[in-house]
Design a protein around this motif. Structure first.
Motif, mmCIF file in Angstrom:
data_model
loop_
_atom_site.group_PDB
_atom_site.id
_atom_site.type_symbol
_atom_site.label_atom_id
_atom_site.label_comp_id
_atom_site.label_asym_id
_atom_site.label_seq_id
_atom_site.Cartn_x
_atom_site.Cartn_y
_atom_site.Cartn_z
ATOM 1 N N VAL B 165 20.667 25.765 8.894
ATOM 2 C CA VAL B 165 19.696 26.131 9.924
ATOM 3 C C VAL B 165 19.231 24.857 10.631
ATOM 4 N N VAL B 166 19.178 24.916 11.961
ATOM 5 C CA VAL B 166 18.701 23.778 12.744
ATOM 6 C C VAL B 166 17.328 24.134 13.313
ATOM 7 N N MET B 167 16.378 23.227 13.169
ATOM 8 C CA MET B 167 15.014 23.463 13.669
ATOM 9 C C MET B 167 14.551 22.220 14.427
ATOM 10 N N SER B 168 13.613 22.424 15.331
ATOM 11 C CA SER B 168 13.087 21.259 16.054
ATOM 12 C C SER B 168 11.664 21.501 16.511
ATOM 13 N N ILE B 169 11.001 20.416 16.854
ATOM 14 C CA ILE B 169 9.695 20.473 17.512
ATOM 15 C C ILE B 169 9.760 19.528 18.702
ATOM 16 N N LEU B 170 9.280 19.988 19.855
ATOM 17 C CA LEU B 170 9.280 19.177 21.069
ATOM 18 C C LEU B 170 7.902 18.549 21.267
ATOM 19 N N ARG B 171 7.909 17.488 22.006
ATOM 20 C CA ARG B 171 6.674 16.756 22.261
ATOM 21 C C ARG B 171 5.592 17.661 22.847
ATOM 22 N N GLU B 172 6.002 18.511 23.813
ATOM 23 C CA GLU B 172 5.013 19.379 24.470
ATOM 24 C C GLU B 172 4.431 20.380 23.471
#
Lengths: 184, 183
Positions: B165-172
Protein backbone atom coordinates in the motif's frame (compact mmCIF):
# COMPACT_ATOMS: atom_id res chain seq x y z
CA UNK A 1 18.56 -10.16 -30.91
CA UNK A 2 15.01 -10.55 -29.77
CA UNK A 3 12.40 -10.36 -32.50
CA UNK A 4 9.11 -8.55 -32.17
CA UNK A 5 6.47 -7.94 -34.85
CA UNK A 6 7.56 -4.50 -36.04
CA UNK A 7 10.74 -3.96 -34.00
CA UNK A 8 13.67 -6.00 -32.74
CA UNK A 9 15.53 -5.56 -29.47
CA UNK A 10 19.31 -5.74 -29.51
CA UNK A 11 22.15 -4.79 -27.16
CA UNK A 12 23.30 -1.18 -27.24
CA UNK A 13 26.72 -0.45 -28.78
CA UNK A 14 29.06 2.55 -28.62
CA UNK A 15 27.98 3.44 -32.18
CA UNK A 16 24.58 4.35 -30.75
CA UNK A 17 26.05 7.23 -28.73
CA UNK A 18 25.08 10.11 -31.05
CA UNK A 19 21.41 9.16 -31.07
CA UNK A 20 21.29 8.59 -27.30
CA UNK A 21 22.97 11.96 -26.74
CA UNK A 22 20.52 13.74 -29.07
CA UNK A 23 17.44 12.12 -27.48
CA UNK A 24 18.25 12.85 -23.85
CA UNK A 25 18.89 16.49 -24.65
CA UNK A 26 15.59 16.85 -26.52
CA UNK A 27 13.11 18.46 -24.15
CA UNK A 28 10.12 17.10 -26.08
CA UNK A 29 11.46 13.63 -25.25
CA UNK A 30 12.70 14.19 -21.69
CA UNK A 31 9.51 15.99 -20.63
CA UNK A 32 8.08 12.50 -20.16
CA UNK A 33 11.15 11.15 -18.37
CA UNK A 34 12.70 11.94 -15.02
CA UNK A 35 15.34 14.06 -16.73
CA UNK A 36 15.56 17.80 -16.95
CA UNK A 37 19.18 18.87 -16.95
CA UNK A 38 21.24 18.96 -20.12
CA UNK A 39 23.60 16.01 -20.44
CA UNK A 40 27.14 16.66 -21.71
CA UNK A 41 28.39 14.36 -24.47
CA UNK A 42 31.19 13.10 -22.22
CA UNK A 43 28.72 12.17 -19.49
CA UNK A 44 26.47 10.28 -21.89
CA UNK A 45 29.49 8.57 -23.43
CA UNK A 46 30.83 7.37 -20.08
CA UNK A 47 27.33 6.27 -19.02
CA UNK A 48 26.95 4.22 -22.21
CA UNK A 49 30.47 2.81 -22.00
CA UNK A 50 29.88 1.77 -18.41
CA UNK A 51 26.46 0.34 -19.24
CA UNK A 52 27.64 -1.85 -22.12
CA UNK A 53 30.94 -2.90 -20.56
CA UNK A 54 29.07 -5.45 -18.46
CA UNK A 55 26.92 -8.24 -19.82
CA UNK A 56 23.23 -8.11 -19.06
CA UNK A 57 22.04 -10.38 -16.30
CA UNK A 58 19.08 -10.78 -14.01
CA UNK A 59 20.48 -8.47 -11.36
CA UNK A 60 22.33 -6.18 -13.75
CA UNK A 61 20.29 -3.81 -15.90
CA UNK A 62 18.77 -5.54 -18.95
CA UNK A 63 18.89 -2.83 -21.59
CA UNK A 64 17.99 -2.93 -25.28
CA UNK A 65 18.13 -0.73 -28.33
CA UNK A 66 14.78 -0.70 -30.14
CA UNK A 67 15.36 -1.17 -33.87
CA UNK A 68 12.76 -1.14 -36.66
CA UNK A 69 12.73 -4.02 -39.14
CA UNK A 70 14.57 -1.79 -41.66
CA UNK A 71 17.40 -1.31 -39.16
CA UNK A 72 16.58 2.13 -37.75
CA UNK A 73 17.48 2.62 -34.06
CA UNK A 74 14.54 4.63 -32.67
CA UNK A 75 14.75 4.24 -28.90
CA UNK A 76 15.88 2.28 -25.86
CA UNK A 77 14.14 0.24 -23.22
CA UNK A 78 15.21 -1.60 -20.10
CA UNK A 79 14.31 -3.78 -17.15
CA UNK A 80 16.05 -2.72 -13.93
CA UNK A 81 16.05 -3.25 -10.18
CA UNK A 82 15.02 -6.87 -10.69
CA UNK A 83 14.45 -8.66 -7.39
CA UNK A 84 15.00 -12.43 -7.40
CA UNK A 85 12.96 -12.88 -4.20
CA UNK A 86 10.02 -10.77 -5.28
CA UNK A 87 10.31 -11.77 -8.94
CA UNK A 88 9.62 -8.26 -10.09
CA UNK A 89 11.44 -5.58 -12.04
CA UNK A 90 10.92 -2.01 -13.19
CA UNK A 91 10.52 -1.18 -16.85
CA UNK A 92 11.66 1.93 -18.69
CA UNK A 93 11.22 2.91 -22.33
CA UNK A 94 12.02 5.87 -24.54
CA UNK A 95 11.22 6.34 -28.20
CA UNK A 96 13.72 9.08 -28.95
CA UNK A 97 12.89 9.50 -32.66
CA UNK A 98 9.75 11.62 -32.51
CA UNK A 99 8.67 10.73 -36.06
CA UNK A 100 8.32 7.16 -34.77
CA UNK A 101 5.80 8.10 -32.09
CA UNK A 102 2.20 6.82 -32.29
CA UNK A 103 2.94 4.12 -34.85
CA UNK A 104 2.93 1.06 -32.64
CA UNK A 105 6.70 0.70 -32.34
CA UNK A 106 6.67 1.44 -28.61
CA UNK A 107 3.81 -0.99 -27.95
CA UNK A 108 5.58 -3.75 -29.86
CA UNK A 109 8.84 -3.08 -28.00
CA UNK A 110 6.93 -3.25 -24.71
CA UNK A 111 5.20 -6.52 -25.59
CA UNK A 112 8.50 -8.05 -26.72
CA UNK A 113 10.28 -6.99 -23.56
CA UNK A 114 7.42 -8.13 -21.31
CA UNK A 115 7.43 -11.56 -22.92
CA UNK A 116 11.18 -11.68 -22.31
CA UNK A 117 10.63 -10.65 -18.67
CA UNK A 118 8.02 -13.34 -18.05
CA UNK A 119 9.29 -16.17 -20.29
CA UNK A 120 13.04 -15.79 -19.81
CA UNK A 121 13.60 -13.97 -16.52
CA UNK A 122 10.70 -15.75 -14.86
CA UNK A 123 9.30 -12.55 -13.36
CA UNK A 124 5.89 -12.40 -11.74
CA UNK A 125 5.42 -8.64 -11.94
CA UNK A 126 6.71 -5.76 -14.03
CA UNK A 127 6.19 -2.23 -12.78
CA UNK A 128 6.55 1.20 -14.33
CA UNK A 129 6.09 4.84 -13.44
CA UNK A 130 4.49 7.31 -15.85
CA UNK A 131 3.42 10.93 -15.55
CA UNK A 132 -0.35 11.43 -15.50
CA UNK A 133 -0.20 13.84 -18.45
CA UNK A 134 1.51 11.28 -20.70
CA UNK A 135 -1.79 9.96 -22.05
CA UNK A 136 -0.30 8.40 -25.15
CA UNK A 137 2.02 6.26 -23.05
CA UNK A 138 -0.70 5.30 -20.55
CA UNK A 139 -2.93 4.05 -23.41
CA UNK A 140 -0.02 2.02 -24.75
CA UNK A 141 0.74 0.50 -21.34
CA UNK A 142 -2.90 -0.43 -20.81
CA UNK A 143 -2.94 -2.13 -24.18
CA UNK A 144 0.09 -4.13 -23.09
CA UNK A 145 -1.67 -5.29 -19.92
CA UNK A 146 -0.59 -2.76 -17.32
CA UNK A 147 -3.09 -1.70 -14.66
CA UNK A 148 -3.04 1.74 -13.05
CA UNK A 149 -2.44 0.88 -9.38
CA UNK A 150 -1.25 3.97 -7.56
CA UNK A 151 -1.54 7.73 -8.06
CA UNK A 152 1.54 9.41 -6.59
CA UNK A 153 -0.03 12.78 -5.92
CA UNK A 154 1.98 15.84 -6.97
CA UNK A 155 5.14 13.77 -6.97
CA UNK A 156 6.75 15.56 -9.91
CA UNK A 157 7.43 19.21 -10.66
CA UNK A 158 7.65 19.83 -14.39
CA UNK A 159 7.39 23.05 -16.39
CA UNK A 160 6.30 25.07 -13.37
CA UNK A 161 3.53 22.81 -12.09
CA UNK A 162 3.22 19.83 -9.74
CA UNK A 163 2.06 16.70 -11.54
CA UNK A 164 0.78 13.32 -10.42
CA UNK A 165 2.70 10.21 -11.44
CA UNK A 166 1.10 6.80 -11.83
CA UNK A 167 2.51 3.44 -10.82
CA UNK A 168 1.31 0.72 -13.17
CA UNK A 169 1.81 -2.99 -12.74
CA UNK A 170 1.56 -5.96 -15.09
CA UNK A 171 1.30 -9.46 -13.64
CA UNK A 172 2.42 -12.51 -15.57
CA UNK A 173 -0.94 -14.32 -15.44
CA UNK A 174 -2.74 -11.25 -16.75
CA UNK A 175 -0.21 -10.81 -19.54
CA UNK A 176 -0.61 -14.41 -20.71
CA UNK A 177 -4.42 -14.17 -20.46
CA UNK A 178 -4.37 -11.06 -22.63
CA UNK A 179 -1.68 -11.91 -25.19
CA UNK A 180 -1.41 -15.68 -25.00
CA UNK A 181 1.25 -17.93 -23.66
CA UNK A 182 4.29 -18.44 -25.85
CA UNK A 183 3.81 -21.70 -27.83
CA UNK A 184 6.11 -24.46 -26.62
CA UNK B 1 16.27 16.94 19.55
CA UNK B 2 12.69 17.21 18.36
CA UNK B 3 10.05 16.88 21.03
CA UNK B 4 6.72 15.14 20.62
CA UNK B 5 4.01 14.27 23.11
CA UNK B 6 5.24 10.75 23.92
CA UNK B 7 8.59 10.53 22.17
CA UNK B 8 11.57 12.59 21.14
CA UNK B 9 13.51 12.23 17.93
CA UNK B 10 17.24 12.58 18.37
CA UNK B 11 20.40 12.05 16.33
CA UNK B 12 21.50 8.45 15.97
CA UNK B 13 24.53 7.40 18.00
CA UNK B 14 26.96 4.57 17.43
CA UNK B 15 25.83 2.75 20.58
CA UNK B 16 22.27 2.47 19.15
CA UNK B 17 23.49 -0.29 16.85
CA UNK B 18 23.14 -2.99 19.50
CA UNK B 19 19.39 -2.46 19.90
CA UNK B 20 18.83 -2.00 16.17
CA UNK B 21 20.68 -5.26 15.56
CA UNK B 22 18.36 -7.04 18.01
CA UNK B 23 15.23 -5.59 16.36
CA UNK B 24 16.34 -6.52 12.83
CA UNK B 25 16.80 -10.09 14.02
CA UNK B 26 13.41 -10.23 15.78
CA UNK B 27 10.92 -12.13 13.59
CA UNK B 28 8.00 -10.36 15.20
CA UNK B 29 9.41 -6.99 14.16
CA UNK B 30 10.58 -7.98 10.68
CA UNK B 31 7.19 -9.43 9.86
CA UNK B 32 6.44 -5.86 8.76
CA UNK B 33 9.88 -4.97 7.49
CA UNK B 34 11.53 -5.80 4.15
CA UNK B 35 14.30 -7.75 5.85
CA UNK B 36 14.84 -11.40 5.05
CA UNK B 37 18.49 -12.22 5.59
CA UNK B 38 20.15 -12.12 8.99
CA UNK B 39 22.30 -9.14 9.91
CA UNK B 40 25.46 -9.58 11.93
CA UNK B 41 26.28 -7.33 14.85
CA UNK B 42 29.49 -6.37 13.02
CA UNK B 43 27.55 -5.34 9.92
CA UNK B 44 25.16 -3.22 11.96
CA UNK B 45 28.03 -1.60 13.80
CA UNK B 46 29.86 -0.79 10.56
CA UNK B 47 26.63 0.63 9.14
CA UNK B 48 26.13 2.80 12.20
CA UNK B 49 29.76 3.88 12.22
CA UNK B 50 29.40 5.18 8.68
CA UNK B 51 25.98 6.70 9.31
CA UNK B 52 26.88 8.49 12.53
CA UNK B 53 30.22 9.78 11.27
CA UNK B 54 28.51 11.87 8.60
CA UNK B 55 25.37 12.80 10.51
CA UNK B 56 22.11 13.80 8.89
CA UNK B 57 22.02 15.11 5.34
CA UNK B 58 19.28 16.67 3.26
CA UNK B 59 19.20 13.42 1.29
CA UNK B 60 18.68 11.33 4.39
CA UNK B 61 17.51 12.58 7.79
CA UNK B 62 17.53 9.57 10.13
CA UNK B 63 16.52 9.71 13.78
CA UNK B 64 16.42 7.51 16.85
CA UNK B 65 13.06 7.42 18.64
CA UNK B 66 13.33 7.82 22.42
CA UNK B 67 10.61 7.76 25.04
CA UNK B 68 10.51 10.71 27.43
CA UNK B 69 12.47 8.45 29.82
CA UNK B 70 15.22 8.31 27.17
CA UNK B 71 14.62 4.70 26.33
CA UNK B 72 15.51 4.00 22.69
CA UNK B 73 12.49 2.17 21.19
CA UNK B 74 12.89 2.57 17.44
CA UNK B 75 14.22 4.42 14.42
CA UNK B 76 12.70 6.58 11.71
CA UNK B 77 13.78 8.86 8.91
CA UNK B 78 13.09 10.73 5.72
CA UNK B 79 14.84 10.00 2.43
CA UNK B 80 14.65 12.64 -0.29
CA UNK B 81 13.52 11.17 -3.61
CA UNK B 82 13.06 14.22 -5.85
CA UNK B 83 14.71 17.48 -4.89
CA UNK B 84 12.78 19.49 -7.50
CA UNK B 85 9.32 18.47 -6.34
CA UNK B 86 10.34 18.15 -2.69
CA UNK B 87 9.18 14.54 -2.46
CA UNK B 88 10.54 12.27 0.27
CA UNK B 89 9.89 8.80 1.60
CA UNK B 90 9.27 8.10 5.28
CA UNK B 91 10.42 4.96 7.05
CA UNK B 92 9.83 3.93 10.64
CA UNK B 93 10.36 0.93 12.87
CA UNK B 94 9.26 0.66 16.49
CA UNK B 95 11.54 -2.21 17.44
CA UNK B 96 10.59 -2.49 21.09
CA UNK B 97 7.34 -4.42 20.75
CA UNK B 98 6.16 -3.49 24.25
CA UNK B 99 5.55 0.01 22.83
CA UNK B 100 3.26 -1.14 20.02
CA UNK B 101 -0.38 -0.01 19.97
CA UNK B 102 0.22 2.78 22.46
CA UNK B 103 0.56 5.80 20.19
CA UNK B 104 4.36 6.02 20.27
CA UNK B 105 4.79 5.26 16.58
CA UNK B 106 2.02 7.67 15.54
CA UNK B 107 3.60 10.41 17.64
CA UNK B 108 6.98 9.78 16.02
CA UNK B 109 5.41 9.92 12.54
CA UNK B 110 3.64 13.19 13.36
CA UNK B 111 6.78 14.98 14.48
CA UNK B 112 8.82 13.53 11.63
CA UNK B 113 6.21 14.88 9.20
CA UNK B 114 6.40 18.26 10.92
CA UNK B 115 10.19 18.19 10.54
CA UNK B 116 9.82 17.29 6.85
CA UNK B 117 7.51 20.17 6.05
CA UNK B 118 8.74 22.84 8.44
CA UNK B 119 12.48 22.20 8.44
CA UNK B 120 13.17 20.46 5.12
CA UNK B 121 10.49 22.43 3.22
CA UNK B 122 9.15 19.28 1.56
CA UNK B 123 6.04 19.21 -0.61
CA UNK B 124 5.11 15.55 -0.30
CA UNK B 125 5.96 12.72 2.11
CA UNK B 126 5.13 9.18 1.01
CA UNK B 127 5.52 5.72 2.48
CA UNK B 128 4.97 2.10 1.57
CA UNK B 129 3.43 -0.45 3.92
CA UNK B 130 2.56 -4.14 3.57
CA UNK B 131 -1.18 -4.71 3.08
CA UNK B 132 -1.42 -6.96 6.17
CA UNK B 133 0.11 -4.34 8.45
CA UNK B 134 -3.23 -3.00 9.69
CA UNK B 135 -1.61 -1.36 12.72
CA UNK B 136 0.75 0.58 10.50
CA UNK B 137 -1.95 1.68 8.04
CA UNK B 138 -4.21 2.86 10.89
CA UNK B 139 -1.35 4.79 12.48
CA UNK B 140 -0.41 6.52 9.22
CA UNK B 141 -4.04 7.50 8.61
CA UNK B 142 -4.20 8.97 12.09
CA UNK B 143 -1.07 10.97 11.26
CA UNK B 144 -2.80 12.39 8.17
CA UNK B 145 -1.64 10.06 5.40
CA UNK B 146 -3.98 9.26 2.50
CA UNK B 147 -4.11 5.95 0.59
CA UNK B 148 -2.88 6.34 -2.97
CA UNK B 149 -3.30 2.77 -4.15
CA UNK B 150 -1.67 -0.63 -3.95
CA UNK B 151 1.11 -2.25 -5.93
CA UNK B 152 -0.27 -5.71 -6.54
CA UNK B 153 1.88 -8.68 -5.56
CA UNK B 154 4.79 -6.29 -5.12
CA UNK B 155 6.34 -8.07 -2.17
CA UNK B 156 7.10 -11.66 -1.29
CA UNK B 157 7.24 -12.21 2.40
CA UNK B 158 7.20 -15.44 4.42
CA UNK B 159 5.87 -17.65 1.68
CA UNK B 160 3.42 -15.50 -0.23
CA UNK B 161 3.03 -12.54 -2.48
CA UNK B 162 1.23 -9.53 -1.03
CA UNK B 163 0.26 -6.03 -2.08
CA UNK B 164 2.15 -2.97 -0.98
CA UNK B 165 0.00 0.00 0.00
CA UNK B 166 1.29 3.46 -0.90
CA UNK B 167 0.26 6.44 1.25
CA UNK B 168 1.21 10.09 1.31
CA UNK B 169 0.59 13.44 2.93
CA UNK B 170 0.93 16.71 1.00
CA UNK B 171 2.12 19.99 2.38
CA UNK B 172 -1.28 21.62 1.89
CA UNK B 173 -2.95 18.81 3.85
CA UNK B 174 -0.44 19.19 6.64
CA UNK B 175 -0.95 22.97 6.68
CA UNK B 176 -4.74 22.43 6.90
CA UNK B 177 -4.18 20.42 10.08
CA UNK B 178 -4.32 16.85 8.75
CA UNK B 179 -3.02 14.38 11.28
CA UNK B 180 -3.03 16.82 14.16
CA UNK B 181 -6.55 16.08 15.31
CA UNK B 182 -7.88 19.47 14.29
CA UNK B 183 -8.59 19.11 10.60
Amino acid sequence: MIEGSVVDLRALEMDDIDRCYRWINDREVTRFLSMRYQTPYAAEESWLRDRISRAMSFTNRVMFAIVTKDGRHIGNCDLFDASPEERKAHLGIMIGEKDSWSQGFGTDAMLTMLRFAFDEMNLNRVELRVYAFNERAIRCYEKCGFVHEVTLRQEQYIDGVYHDAYLMGCLRDEFYALHGKTPA
Amino acid sequence: MIEGMLVNLRQRELTDHVRTYAWLNDREVTRFHPTRYAYSLAYEEAHYRLDTSSGQTRERAAFAIDTKERLHIGNCGLTLQYAESGSAELGIMVGDTSYWDRGYGTDAVRILVRFGFESMNLHRIALAVYDFNARGVASYRKAGFVDEGRRRQAHYHRGCYGDTVVMSILREEYAAGAGRGMA
